[in-house]
Motif scaffolding. Structure first.
Motif, PDB file in Angstrom:
ATOM      1  N   GLU A  62     -20.457 -56.622 -99.221  1.00  0.00           N
ATOM      2  CA  GLU A  62     -19.191 -57.228 -98.776  1.00  0.00           C
ATOM      3  C   GLU A  62     -19.447 -58.385 -97.816  1.00  0.00           C
ATOM      4  N   CYS A  63     -20.332 -58.130 -96.812  1.00  0.00           N
ATOM      5  CA  CYS A  63     -20.488 -59.150 -95.765  1.00  0.00           C
ATOM      6  C   CYS A  63     -21.925 -59.623 -95.580  1.00  0.00           C
TER       7      CYS A  63
ATOM      8  N   CYS B  62     -22.982 -50.030 -93.629  1.00  0.00           N
ATOM      9  CA  CYS B  62     -22.925 -51.371 -93.059  1.00  0.00           C
ATOM     10  C   CYS B  62     -22.500 -51.220 -91.610  1.00  0.00           C
TER      11      CYS B  62
ATOM     12  N   CYS C 183     -18.082 -51.805 -93.390  1.00  0.00           N
ATOM     13  CA  CYS C 183     -17.543 -52.110 -94.731  1.00  0.00           C
ATOM     14  C   CYS C 183     -17.720 -50.947 -95.706  1.00  0.00           C
TER      15      CYS C 183
ATOM     16  N   GLU D  31     -20.980 -53.142 -89.826  1.00  0.00           N
ATOM     17  CA  GLU D  31     -19.652 -53.727 -89.632  1.00  0.00           C
ATOM     18  C   GLU D  31     -18.546 -52.781 -90.128  1.00  0.00           C
TER      19      GLU D  31
ATOM     20  N   CYS E  10     -25.371 -55.323 -97.208  1.00  0.00           N
ATOM     21  CA  CYS E  10     -23.961 -55.045 -97.529  1.00  0.00           C
ATOM     22  C   CYS E  10     -23.450 -56.051 -98.547  1.00  0.00           C
TER      23      CYS E  10
END
Ligand SMILES: [Zn+2]
Length: 219
Positions: A137-138, A116, A120, A118, A135
């Motif tokens: 998570e996000c 990811c 994650c 970001e 992802c």
């Protein structure tokens, strides 16, 4: 492998905690040190010292003998640090680390990974496909990971470890020989001190005897 004091400190920190390092440094090179002396030198309670000793005793890094204190009726323990055992343990741990690194490199070179952007998570190809390359998570779209740098650093670590493990350890032998030579020299010095007066005495006695013989001959 050449083992330095830093290696031993690193080992103690890893298996028992940094607080045990001063204790080991004090014990190293000595024999049969009582726990009371250790407590006094390290400015710690005897129970604290015992706790530290037990922590390294789990790895057989210390041995003890005990003697009964006749007046108090309890046992006093005398401790010795086993440097050879420490060296073996250091080498074993390094060999295990090397094996782990080799496994890692095998995984890294054998697969495709996604991350990811970001920061994650990281997934292998099958996992990423399962999550539609998004992802979990996000929700950001995953990107393929370029792990060349990571593989390079793993390779470097492997190389360093292998070099370290393959370096022979000649120094101790040299040190031992030097020690032996100095010991022999000291013994010779001592012997000379004893022999010299004896030799002088002998000469004196011989002179006396020959004098006596001569005077007797004259008579
Ligand atoms: Zn994310």
């Amino acid at each position: 492998m050449k083992i330095t004091e830093e290696h031993i400190q690193e080992l103690i920190k890893e298996i028992a905690g940094p607080d045990v390092i001063p204790l080991v440094l004090f014990l190293k090179g000595k024999k049969n040190i009582s726990e009371f002396k250790l407590a006094e030198k390290l400015k710690l309670g005897v129970n604290q010292v015992r706790n530290m000793l037990y922590r390294i005793n789990e790895y057989n890094l210390v041995h003890y003998t005990r003697k009964k204190d006749k007046s108090k009726g309890w046992y006093i323990y005398y401790w010795t640090f086993d440097e050879n055992e420490a060296k073996t343990l250091i080498k074993d741990l390094r060999r295990k680390k090397l094996e782990k690194l080799k496994n890692k490199i095998h995984t890294e070179t054998g697969g495709t990974f996604f991350v990811c952007p970001e920061g994650c998570l990281r997934m292998d190809y099958a996992d990423a496909m399962e999550h539609d390359f998004v992802c979990k998570e996000c929700g950001t779209k995953l990107v393929q990971l370029d792990n060349q740098k990571y593989i390079y650093s793993l390779n470097q670590q492997i190389k360093e470890l292998e070099e370290e493990l393959n370096t022979p350890e000649p120094e101790i032998k040299v040190k031992r020989t030097v020690k032996k030579v100095t010991k022999i020299k000291q013994k010779i010095k001592k012997a000379k001190k004893i022999i010299k007066p004896i030799a002088k005495k002998k000469k004196r006695i011989i002179r006396k005897i020959s004098k006596n013989i001569r005077s007797k001959k004259r008579k």
